[in-house]
Design an enzyme around this catalytic site. Structure first.
Site, PDB file in Angstrom:
ATOM      1  N   LYS A 173      12.670  14.305 -23.303  1.00 32.59           N
ATOM      2  CA  LYS A 173      12.459  14.507 -24.737  1.00 32.59           C
ATOM      3  C   LYS A 173      12.774  13.229 -25.489  1.00 32.59           C
ATOM      4  CE  LYS A 173      11.538  18.275 -27.346  1.00 32.59           C
ATOM      5  NZ  LYS A 173      10.807  19.496 -26.926  1.00 32.59           N
ATOM      6  N   GLY A 192       9.321  31.050 -39.432  1.00 34.23           N
ATOM      7  CA  GLY A 192       8.782  29.695 -39.319  1.00 34.23           C
ATOM      8  C   GLY A 192       7.264  29.719 -39.288  1.00 34.23           C
TER       9      GLY A 192
END
Ligand code: PHE
Length: 333
Positions: A71, A172
Site C-alpha cells: 500500500k 459512504g
C-alpha cells in the site's frame, strides 16, 4: 518485523510524507492502492500503511491472485492546499525505485487520472484511464463484488440471496458507495445512505433516505454497508448497532480483530472486508496482468460470492466469527 519493506520519505517535489509498505511478495509482486488523506501526524499514515498493506496480502490470497500485499499512503496537510501533480510524481518515483516489487492502483483519494500521472514515472500502476492504456475506473467492479457478497450474506443470514425488499444502510457515497447505491436501487432494495460530505442529491436520485453518518451506523436495517473509511466497528459502536449483518467495501472496518467476537456475540454477521472489497483489485489485475477475457473476469468477480458463502458456512458450522475462518485460510495458504 512482519513487512518485507517499509519506506517513508519526504517527497522531493511535494514536501509531503510518502509511505510505501510492502507486506509480502511471497506469492507474487505486491499490489495495493495509493491513499491520499489527511492524518493528524505522518506517523499515523505509516501505521495505516502497515495495516492496509497487511490486509492486501489477505485480499490477494482470498481472491486467488498470484500477488502479494502492499500500500501507498500520503499524509496530506489538513485543510491546506497541496500540489497534486507533485505528490503523484513523487509517489511514482518512489514506486519506480522498488523495481517491480510493488504496483499501485487507486484508493481513497485517488482515481484513474491520478494513475496516469504516476505512470509518467513508473510502469507499475493499475487502473490508468482506458484511453491511456489501463483498465480504467475499478470502483464499479468493486461494487459488483460487493453485490455478490451481499447475496451470500443475505443467503446465510436470512435464507435467501434476494436483495429485493431488503433494507440496506450505505455509509459512504464516494466512488464505490455511489455504485453500490445505484446497483441496489436496480435490485429494488430499501435504502438509507449517509456521507460526511453532502451527497443528499445523489441519495435522492436513487430513492435512498438521507441520514447522518451516526444514524446510518446504528440504523435498523438488514445489512449495514461500510463504504467509507475503516475503523468504524469499535467496542463503543457495537452495542448501538441495530443491523443483522454487515458487509461492505471499506478496508479495515474493525478497530481490532477482537471486535469480530463482539459482533458475533451480538448475533451480527460481519463479512470480512478483505473478501467483500476485492472486486477492484480482481478486475484490474485480471485484465492488466493476467489478460483475461471479460467472461473470465466476470466469473472471478462472481467468485467473491462463492468464497464468502463458503467462509460464512464454515463459521456458522463452527460457531465462530467469519474472521476466524478467514484468518485460518490466510495463514494456511
Ligand atoms: N484500492 C484497492 C483495494 O483496496 C486497491 C487496488 C485496486 C489495487 C485496483 C490495484 C488495483 O483493494
Amino acid at each position: 518485523m512482519e513487512h518485507e519493506l517499509v519506506i517513508t520519505r519526504r517527497g522531493p517535489r511535494s514536501g509531503l510524507p510518502i509511505t510505501v509498505a510492502v507486506h509480502s511478495t511471497a506469492r507474487g509482486p505486491a499490489a495495493g492502492g495509493c491513499r491520499l488523506k489527511p492524518y493528524p501526524h505522518w506517523r499515523d499514515a505509516v501505521t495505516d500503511a502497515l495495516r492496509l498493506s497487511t490486509a492486501m496480502t489477505g485480499k490477494t490470497i482470498l481472491a486467488g491472485l498470484p500477488l502479494g500485499g502492499g500500500k501507498t499512503v500520503v499524509a496530506l496537510p489538513a485543510g491546506q492546499p497541496f500540489d497534486r501533480r507533485d505528490v503523484l510524481l513523487d509517489v511514482g518515483d518512489t514506486i519506480a525505485s522498488l523495481g517491480g516489487q510493488y504496483a499501485t492502483g487507486p484508493d481513497v483519494g485517488t482515481g484513474p487520472d491520478d494513475m496516469a500521472v504516476i505512470a509518467e514515472r513508473t510502469t507499475h500502476v493499475f487502473c490508468r484511464p482506458a484511453a491511456a492504456g489501463g483498465s480504467g475506473d475499478s470502483s464499479e467492479h468493486t461494487a459488483a463484488g460487493v453485490i455478490a457478497a451481499l447475496r451470500a450474506v443475505c443467503d446465510q443470514r436470512f435464507g435467501s440471496p434476494q436483495l429485493a425488499g431488503r433494507r440496506f444502510a450505505i455509509l459512504g457515497l464516494g466512488r464505490v458507495g455511489g455504485h453500490v447505491l445505484r446497483l441496489l436501487q436496480t435490485e429494488k432494495a430499501h435504502l438509507i445512505a449517509a456521507d460526511v460530505a453532502d451527497r443528499r442529491d445523489l441519495a435522492a436520485r436513487h430513492g435512498a433516505t438521507w441520514t447522518s453518518p451516526q444514524q446510518c451506523l446504528s440504523a435498523d436495517v438488514d445489512v449495514l454497508i461500510p463504504a467509507a473509511l475503516g475503523g468504524l466497528l469499535t467496542p463503543a459502536a457495537v452495542p448501538a448497532l441495530r443491523c443483522a449483518a454487515i458487509a461492505g467495501p471499506a478496508n479495515n472496518q474493525l478497530d481490532e480483530p477482537a471486535t469480530a467476537a463482539l459482533l458475533h456475540d451480538r448475533g451480527i454477521l460481519w463479512a470480512p472486508d478483505v473478501v467483500v472489497s476485492a472486486g477492484g483489485l480482481i478486475h484490474a489485475t485480471a485484465v492488466e496482468l493476467l489478460h483475461e477475457t471479460p467472461a473470465q473476469v466476470g466469473a472471478r468477480l462472481h467468485g467473491i460470492g462463492d468464497t464468502l458463502r463458503a467462509i460464512l458456512h464454515r463459521a456458522a458450522a463452527d460457531n465462530v466469527p467469519p474472521l476466524t475462518v478467514t484468518d485460518r485460510l490466510i495463514s494456511h495458504s
